[in-house]
Design a protein around this motif. Structure first.
Motif, PDB file in Angstrom:
ATOM      1  N   GLN A  41       9.100   3.366  -0.383  1.00  0.00           N
ATOM      2  CA  GLN A  41       8.014   4.231   0.072  1.00  0.00           C
ATOM      3  C   GLN A  41       8.299   4.925   1.398  1.00  0.00           C
ATOM      4  O   GLN A  41       7.632   5.883   1.742  1.00  0.00           O
ATOM      5  CB  GLN A  41       6.731   3.421   0.209  1.00  0.00           C
TER       6      GLN A  41
ATOM      7  N   THR B 185       4.970   2.498   4.204  1.00  0.00           N
ATOM      8  CA  THR B 185       5.145   1.068   4.463  1.00  0.00           C
ATOM      9  C   THR B 185       4.289   0.646   5.651  1.00  0.00           C
ATOM     10  O   THR B 185       3.662  -0.419   5.627  1.00  0.00           O
ATOM     11  CB  THR B 185       6.625   0.733   4.700  1.00  0.00           C
TER      12      THR B 185
ATOM     13  N   GLY C 252       0.834   0.214   4.526  1.00  0.00           N
ATOM     14  CA  GLY C 252       0.716  -1.048   3.801  1.00  0.00           C
ATOM     15  C   GLY C 252       0.641  -2.231   4.746  1.00  0.00           C
ATOM     16  O   GLY C 252      -0.140  -3.162   4.527  1.00  0.00           O
TER      17      GLY C 252
END
Length: 169
Positions: free
Chosen positions: A43, A48, A51
């Motif tokens: 990603q 990230t 996330g």
């Protein structure tokens, strides 16, 4: 006197350790590159970081860099057999964090999102630190290149301390 006596440091043992180090080390390095650079289907740093924010790591981007570098550099170190106890510590720390924040609540098996993968990586990293990277490694010229209890303790201790600090922040 030979630095590595016959036995576990046979030619087959050295090649076996090299295969283990290259496989796990390069896979972890690629995993770090997914986070940092978005390669290999990853990603990238922005996604990230988002996330990581969702998991409670703030600022997420900073922790994404830490995680990506730990996987990337730890994986490369393991693959090369370079600073093996520190490389193992980086991977152990990342895997402890993964188990504590992502997979731990899901049980053991990877198919249900559990800790199976993280435990496997942790044990491989710790075992390589304990055994030493073998003669086909950069570390063969250094005292820690022979592994042993101290190398394993350094890897586990630093990995655990790093994980604890990260989780406490």
């Amino acid at each position: 006197m030979a630095r590595y006596p016959a036995g576990p440091w046979s030619a087959a043992g050295d090649w076996g350790l090299l295969l283990l180090r290259l496989t796990f080390g390069l896979l972890m390095a690629a995993h770090g590159a997914q986070k940092l650079f978005g390669v290999f289907g990853g990603q990238g740093l922005t996604a990230t970081g988002q996330g990581f924010e969702a998991l409670g790591y703030r600022p997420g981007r900073v922790f994404a860099v830490i995680g990506g570098l730990s996987e990337g550099l730890g994986g490369l170190g393991l693959a090369l057999g370079f600073l093996t106890p520190l490389a193992a510590a980086a991977l152990i720390g990342v895997m402890i964090n993964a188990m504590a924040t992502v997979t731990g609540a899901n049980g053991l098996w990877e198919a249900q999102g559990g800790v199976e993968y993280s435990v496997g990586i942790t044990v491989v990293a710790l075992a390589v630190a304990a055994l030493g990277p073998g003669r086909l490694a950069v570390d063969r010229f250094f005292p820690w290149g022979r592994g042993g209890w101290l190398s394993a303790a350094v890897a586990l201790g630093l990995g655990g301390i790093g994980a604890a600090i990260t989780l406490s922040l």
